[in-house]
Design an enzyme around this catalytic site. Structure first.
Site, PDB file in Angstrom:
ATOM      1  N   ARG A 106       0.872  -1.175   0.000  1.00 51.32           N
ATOM      2  CA  ARG A 106       0.000   0.000   0.000  1.00 51.32           C
ATOM      3  C   ARG A 106       0.905   1.220   0.000  1.00 51.32           C
ATOM      4  O   ARG A 106       1.701   1.410   0.919  1.00 51.32           O
ATOM      5  CB  ARG A 106      -0.905   0.020   1.237  1.00 51.32           C
ATOM      6  CG  ARG A 106      -1.805   1.252   1.328  1.00 51.32           C
ATOM      7  CD  ARG A 106      -2.588   1.229   2.638  1.00 51.32           C
ATOM      8  NE  ARG A 106      -3.384   2.431   2.839  1.00 51.32           N
ATOM      9  CZ  ARG A 106      -4.652   2.579   2.482  1.00 51.32           C
ATOM     10  NH1 ARG A 106      -5.276   1.578   1.874  1.00 51.32           N
ATOM     11  NH2 ARG A 106      -5.312   3.681   2.709  1.00 51.32           N
ATOM     12  N   HIS A 133      -7.220   0.923  -6.688  1.00 51.46           N
ATOM     13  CA  HIS A 133      -7.559   0.387  -5.362  1.00 51.46           C
ATOM     14  C   HIS A 133      -8.451  -0.847  -5.553  1.00 51.46           C
ATOM     15  O   HIS A 133      -9.633  -0.845  -5.207  1.00 51.46           O
ATOM     16  CB  HIS A 133      -8.283   1.456  -4.550  1.00 51.46           C
ATOM     17  CG  HIS A 133      -8.269   1.234  -3.071  1.00 51.46           C
ATOM     18  ND1 HIS A 133      -7.740   0.100  -2.492  1.00 51.46           N
ATOM     19  CD2 HIS A 133      -8.743   1.990  -2.035  1.00 51.46           C
ATOM     20  CE1 HIS A 133      -7.868   0.181  -1.181  1.00 51.46           C
ATOM     21  NE2 HIS A 133      -8.471   1.300  -0.877  1.00 51.46           N
ATOM     22  N   GLN A 136     -10.559  -2.540  -2.629  1.00 50.45           N
ATOM     23  CA  GLN A 136     -11.743  -1.758  -2.259  1.00 50.45           C
ATOM     24  C   GLN A 136     -12.890  -2.029  -3.218  1.00 50.45           C
ATOM     25  O   GLN A 136     -14.056  -2.090  -2.822  1.00 50.45           O
ATOM     26  CB  GLN A 136     -11.410  -0.265  -2.261  1.00 50.45           C
ATOM     27  CG  GLN A 136     -12.568   0.641  -1.862  1.00 50.45           C
ATOM     28  CD  GLN A 136     -12.960   0.475  -0.403  1.00 50.45           C
ATOM     29  OE1 GLN A 136     -12.112   0.571   0.470  1.00 50.45           O
ATOM     30  NE2 GLN A 136     -14.235   0.235  -0.139  1.00 50.45           N
ATOM     31  N   ASP A 229     -15.462  10.207  -2.276  1.00 46.25           N
ATOM     32  CA  ASP A 229     -14.230   9.985  -1.517  1.00 46.25           C
ATOM     33  C   ASP A 229     -13.761  11.349  -1.007  1.00 46.25           C
ATOM     34  O   ASP A 229     -14.279  12.394  -1.426  1.00 46.25           O
ATOM     35  CB  ASP A 229     -13.173   9.340  -2.424  1.00 46.25           C
ATOM     36  CG  ASP A 229     -11.968   8.821  -1.659  1.00 46.25           C
ATOM     37  OD1 ASP A 229     -12.023   8.773  -0.414  1.00 46.25           O
ATOM     38  OD2 ASP A 229     -10.962   8.463  -2.306  1.00 46.25           O
ATOM     39  N   CYS A 270     -15.268   4.853   0.799  1.00 46.91           N
ATOM     40  CA  CYS A 270     -14.209   3.932   1.223  1.00 46.91           C
ATOM     41  C   CYS A 270     -13.663   4.256   2.611  1.00 46.91           C
ATOM     42  O   CYS A 270     -12.990   3.417   3.207  1.00 46.91           O
ATOM     43  CB  CYS A 270     -13.093   3.900   0.185  1.00 46.91           C
ATOM     44  SG  CYS A 270     -12.234   5.472  -0.045  1.00 46.91           S
ATOM     45  N   ARG A 315     -14.369  -5.402   3.284  1.00 50.00           N
ATOM     46  CA  ARG A 315     -12.962  -5.365   2.909  1.00 50.00           C
ATOM     47  C   ARG A 315     -12.263  -6.641   3.357  1.00 50.00           C
ATOM     48  O   ARG A 315     -11.462  -7.237   2.623  1.00 50.00           O
ATOM     49  CB  ARG A 315     -12.253  -4.159   3.558  1.00 50.00           C
ATOM     50  CG  ARG A 315     -12.645  -2.788   3.053  1.00 50.00           C
ATOM     51  CD  ARG A 315     -12.288  -2.555   1.603  1.00 50.00           C
ATOM     52  NE  ARG A 315     -10.895  -2.829   1.285  1.00 50.00           N
ATOM     53  CZ  ARG A 315      -9.867  -2.046   1.609  1.00 50.00           C
ATOM     54  NH1 ARG A 315     -10.070  -0.908   2.256  1.00 50.00           N
ATOM     55  NH2 ARG A 315      -8.634  -2.374   1.263  1.00 50.00           N
TER      56      ARG A 315
END
Length: 329
Positions: A106, A133, A136, A229, A270, A315
């Site tokens: 990440r 991502h 996600q 987001d 997210c 997740r």
């Protein structure tokens, strides 16, 4: 579905059938988790988690998923790894690949996780880069499927800056899975045109559409899923806050936006979210710009239409599926 030995770097690398298979496996793991049925079929294996950007959900999801599968895991925080600093990415990949059965990354550029995968000799999983991502997206697709019973034909609208990992990844996931994707923002915040054209090809094959628009009300009319987001991503300078707040405030998710979509619509984010002032950054930006929220109002965030915590839990289940499938559980 046989994904053993493959890395998970972007959904562009996977067919709709493979993505659907991962969702099926995640749903199976979720059901077993709720029933207390163990799935520790990867005992004796170990994974390394490289985090150049801090995280709550991604770290916890990988750690719990690894534990549930019977694996050990080593967390390398932004200060613990020498990747790209005192040791090259290639050398880091070869060292970790000799000790671990899988590696999560990440951090920043997509080229880093791609290089890790090229030299590690074991599956590498993208926990987030500037561009994509994918873990996600699996969580979001599972959440949508749980709420609507399907993915094909769903209309998903992303409000806000669609140039980076979330906007890019939603567009890929939707176009692969037969979902109509709408990016709604000022034109300068639209995704890269090359990626748009690539996704139009996926959409043509799946029978879906891609729309880029600046019109909030036309975009969100009869939408099934409204997503957004934070307006400033990790690693971006504070100087961009004023510009983003000015440009994107008209694209905030409000109760009027949700009403325009309809009673069936759900809201996804997210996380973390600036829906109130109960964080250091939220409080600072609130005082600086006289705001009480940013990308979404607290009313929407706390509403029954908001599925953000179901999404967050998913997740872990979807990451468990990715690790199990690529490690051959």
């Amino acid at each position: 579905m046989n994904l053993k030995g493959r890395s998970f770097l972007t959904l562009k690398d996977f067919t709709p059938e493979e993505i659907g298979g991962l969702l099926d496996l995640a749903a199976e793991y979720k059901e077993k988790k709720k029933k207390g049925i163990p799935v520790d079929t990867l005992r004796g294996k170990n994974v390394a988690l490289i985090f150049e950007k801090n995280s709550t959900r991604t770290r916890c999801s990988f750690e719990v998923a690894a534990h549930d599968l019977g694996m050990g895991c080593t967390y390398l925080d932004p200060k613990s790894s020498q990747i790209g600093k005192k040791e090259s990415i290639e050398d880091t990949a070869k060292v970790l690949g000799s000790m671990y059965e899988g590696i999560e990354y990440r951090g920043y550029g997509q080229e880093i996780v791609e290089e890790l995968a090229a030299y590690a000799g074991v599956p590498v999983w993208n926990g987030l880069t500037n561009e994509y991502h994918p873990t996600q997206m699996l969580a979001d697709m599972l959440t949508i499927r749980e709420n609507f019973g399907r993915l094909a034909g769903i209309k998903l609208v992303y409000l806000g800056d669609a140039r980076y990992n979330m906007g890019n990844s939603y567009m890929i996931a939707c176009s692969k899975m037969g979902m109509d994707f709408v990016a709604c923002a000022p034109a300068k915040y639209f995704p890269d045109e090359r990626l748009v054209e690539q996704c139009r090809g996926y959409a043509e094959a799946s029978g879906s559409t891609i729309t880029l628009t600046e019109d909030v009300w036309e975009a969100t009319k009869d939408a099934d899923v409204i997503c957004t987001d934070v307006w400033v991503s990790m690693g971006e300078p504070d100087e961009v806050w004023a510009e983003r707040i000015h440009d994107l405030t008209p694209y905030k998710v409000t109760s009027d936006v949700m009403k325009n979509a309809g009673e069936q619509a759900i809201f996804l984010h997210c996380l973390p979210s600036f829906h109130d002032l109960k964080t250091e950054i939220g409080k600072e930006m609130g005082e600086r710009f006289q705001l009480t929220d940013m990308e979404v109002t607290d009313e929407v965030f706390r509403s029954p239409q908001s599925k953000v915590f179901q999404e967050a839990e998913n997740r872990m289940h979807t990451i468990k599926a990715v690790m199990a499938a690529t490690l051959g559980a």
